[in-house]
Enzyme design. Structure first.
Site, mmCIF file in Angstrom:
data_model
loop_
_atom_site.group_PDB
_atom_site.id
_atom_site.type_symbol
_atom_site.label_atom_id
_atom_site.label_comp_id
_atom_site.label_asym_id
_atom_site.label_seq_id
_atom_site.Cartn_x
_atom_site.Cartn_y
_atom_site.Cartn_z
ATOM 1 N N GLN A 137 49.458 16.875 43.064
ATOM 2 C CA GLN A 137 48.387 17.838 42.786
ATOM 3 C C GLN A 137 47.256 17.281 41.922
ATOM 4 O O GLN A 137 46.406 18.042 41.458
ATOM 5 C CB GLN A 137 48.937 19.125 42.152
ATOM 6 C CG GLN A 137 49.882 19.904 43.071
ATOM 7 C CD GLN A 137 49.233 20.238 44.414
ATOM 8 O OE1 GLN A 137 48.229 20.933 44.469
ATOM 9 N NE2 GLN A 137 49.816 19.732 45.495
ATOM 10 N N GLN B 138 35.955 33.485 26.001
ATOM 11 C CA GLN B 138 36.555 32.873 24.814
ATOM 12 C C GLN B 138 35.457 32.155 24.026
ATOM 13 O O GLN B 138 35.483 30.943 23.853
ATOM 14 C CB GLN B 138 37.672 31.909 25.213
ATOM 15 C CG GLN B 138 38.838 32.584 25.918
ATOM 16 C CD GLN B 138 39.999 31.642 26.150
ATOM 17 O OE1 GLN B 138 40.432 30.928 25.240
ATOM 18 N NE2 GLN B 138 40.506 31.621 27.375
ATOM 19 N N LYS C 122 34.257 53.837 24.710
ATOM 20 C CA LYS C 122 35.674 53.733 25.068
ATOM 21 C C LYS C 122 36.463 53.095 23.934
ATOM 22 O O LYS C 122 35.918 52.384 23.091
ATOM 23 C CB LYS C 122 35.851 52.921 26.351
ATOM 24 C CG LYS C 122 35.678 51.420 26.202
ATOM 25 C CD LYS C 122 35.956 50.711 27.506
ATOM 26 C CE LYS C 122 36.096 49.211 27.353
ATOM 27 N NZ LYS C 122 34.991 48.548 26.723
ATOM 28 N N ARG D 171 39.880 50.707 23.465
ATOM 29 C CA ARG D 171 40.884 49.886 24.147
ATOM 30 C C ARG D 171 42.127 49.806 23.264
ATOM 31 O O ARG D 171 42.119 49.190 22.202
ATOM 32 C CB ARG D 171 40.323 48.492 24.422
ATOM 33 C CG ARG D 171 41.178 47.661 25.367
ATOM 34 C CD ARG D 171 40.604 46.253 25.538
ATOM 35 N NE ARG D 171 39.270 46.257 26.097
ATOM 36 C CZ ARG D 171 39.001 46.266 27.390
ATOM 37 N NH1 ARG D 171 39.993 46.297 28.256
ATOM 38 N NH2 ARG D 171 37.764 46.264 27.821
ATOM 39 N N SER E 10 39.816 43.431 35.704
ATOM 40 C CA SER E 10 40.871 44.326 36.189
ATOM 41 C C SER E 10 40.301 45.560 36.874
ATOM 42 O O SER E 10 40.953 46.181 37.708
ATOM 43 C CB SER E 10 41.765 44.752 35.027
ATOM 44 O OG SER E 10 41.063 45.617 34.147
ATOM 45 N N GLY F 145 39.651 48.317 35.362
ATOM 46 C CA GLY F 145 40.056 49.513 34.640
ATOM 47 C C GLY F 145 38.921 50.200 33.913
ATOM 48 O O GLY F 145 38.783 51.430 33.970
ATOM 49 N N THR F 146 38.094 49.423 33.239
ATOM 50 C CA THR F 146 36.970 49.999 32.497
ATOM 51 C C THR F 146 36.023 50.749 33.419
ATOM 52 O O THR F 146 35.613 51.876 33.129
ATOM 53 C CB THR F 146 36.205 48.883 31.751
ATOM 54 O OG1 THR F 146 37.053 48.310 30.760
ATOM 55 C CG2 THR F 146 34.957 49.437 31.080
#
Length: 310
Positions: free
Chosen positions: A35, A94, A190, A192, A221, A223-224
Site C-alpha cells: 500500500q 484542527q 445550538k 452541542r 455528519s 446532524g446540525t
C-alpha cells in the site's frame, strides 16, 4: 502551464482543464502490494508552471500522501513553479489546540505541503481564515459565495429569502451571502452536548413564511443541518435549503439528509461526490471548475485574482 491530478477529484480536475482548454497531464498514481503510494509523471515538465489538483478528502491520509509525493515528483522533474490546488483542505478543523497536549494538525499539513516543494497554494473556503497564515508560501483562499449566490438567484424569489447561519460561528459567512443577495439574516443557536451530536435550541430572527437558506462551509455528519431545518420549520419557515461548500458527508450523512426536512442540500464539487450523493433525491452538486480554472489561468499569467473574491 500544465495541470495534473491525483485520485481524489479527477472529475473536477478534468472540468478545470476543459475550462482552460488544456489536456489533463499524464500521471500514474498507484500502490504497491504493501500500500505504499507510487507516482510517475508521464510527460516532460521541465521549466513548466505546474498545477496539481488534489482535494485532501476521505481517505484523507492517502490523498494527502498522493499530493505530497506528486509535488516531490514534479519538483525533482525540474518544474519551474508548483502550485498545489486544494479545492478541499483536509485537517482544516484542527486549526487550534482544543486542550493540553494536543496538536495543531492544520499547521503540520501546511508545513508538509511547503516542505514537499510547493511554491504556491490555491484553495477554496478554508474552514478558518487564519489557516492562510499557516503556510509560509503565497496562499490564495477563494470563496464559493459568488457561485452559491448565483444559484440562489436562479432558483428563488429573493423577496422571500432569509439567509440563516446554523451556528454563531458561521455568522460572518452567512452575512456575506445575505449582503450579496440583499436579504435578511437569522441565526440558529445550538448547544452541542457531545462530539458528533448537536441539539438545536432556538432561532434568532423572524423566519415565519420565509424560504430559509442555511449557509456553511462543511457538512459532515449532517446532524446540525437537519436539526436546524427542523427548528426553522417549527418556527414557521416555508422551506429550508442548505448551501454548503464542502460535502464531506461521512458515515450515514447522506441517509440522514435524504430522510430529513431539508428541501434540498446544495454542495459544490470540491469533494468528488459519491454514488450515494449522486443518487440522492434532495442533494444537488454545483461546479467550482470555472472559479478554480480562472484562478489558475490568472496565476499562471501573473495576473491579479482579487476580482474573484468579489
Amino acid at each position: 502551464m500544465k495541470v495534473f491530478a491525483g485520485n481524489s477529484n479527477r472529475l473536477l480536475a478534468e472540468a478545470i482543464c476543459n475550462y482552460l482548454n488544456l489536456p489533463l497531464g499524464k500521471a500514474t498514481v498507484r500502490r504497491f502490494a504493501d500500500q505504499e503510494i507510487f507516482v510517475e509523471i508521464g510527460e516532460n515538465v521541465r521549466g513548466e508552471d505546474v498545477f496539481i489538483v488534489q482535494s485532501t478528502s476521505f481517505p484523507t491520509n492517502d490523498h494527502l500522501m498522493e499530493l505530497l509525493i506528486m509535488i516531490d515528483a514534479v519538483r525533482r522533474s525540474s518544474a519551474r513553479r508548483i502550485t498545489a490546488v486544494l479545492p478541499y483542505f483536509g485537517y482544516a478543523r484542527q486549526d487550534r489546540k482544543p486542550g493540553p497536549r494536543t496538536p495543531i494538525s492544520a499547521k503540520l499539513v501546511a508545513n508538509l505541503i511547503t516542505e514537499a516543494g510547493a511554491d504556491r497554494v490555491l484553495t477554496l473556503d478554508l474552514h478558518a481564515g487564519q489557516i492562510q497564515g499557516f503556510f509560509d508560501i503565497p496562499t490564495d483562499n477563494l470563496y464559493a459565495i459568488p457561485i452559491l449566490a448565483r444559484d440562489v438567484k436562479e432558483n428563488y424569489n429573493l423577496k422571500n429569502v432569509m439567509v440563516v447561519s446554523p451556528d454563531v460561528g458561521g455568522v460572518v459567512r452567512a452575512r456575506a451571502l445575505a449582503k450579496r443577495l440583499d436579504c435578511l439574516l437569522a441565526i440558529v443557536d445550538k448547544r452541542r452536548d457531545r462530539p458528533g451530536e448537536s441539539e438545536v435550541m432556538n432561532v434568532i430572527g423572524e423566519v415565519n413564511g420565509k424560504d430559509c437558506l442555511l449557509i456553511d462551509d462543511i457538512v459532515d455528519s449532517g446532524g446540525t443541518l437537519c436539526n436546524a431545518a427542523e427548528a426553522l420549520l417549527k418556527n414557521g419557515a416555508t422551506s429550508v435549503t442548505a448551501y454548503i461548500t464542502h460535502g464531506v458527508l461521512s458515515g450515514g450523512a447522506v441517509a440522514r439528509v435524504t430522510s430529513s426536512m431539508l428541501k434540498e442540500l446544495v454542495i459544490t464539487d470540491s469533494i468528488q461526490p459519491t454514488t450515494a450523493v449522486q443518487s440522492a433525491h434532495n442533494i444537488r452538486v454545483i461546479s467550482t471548475a470555472a472559479l478554480l480554472g480562472e484562478a489558475i489561468s490568472r496565476t499562471s499569467q501573473e495576473e491579479s485574482v482579487s476580482s474573484l473574491f468579489d
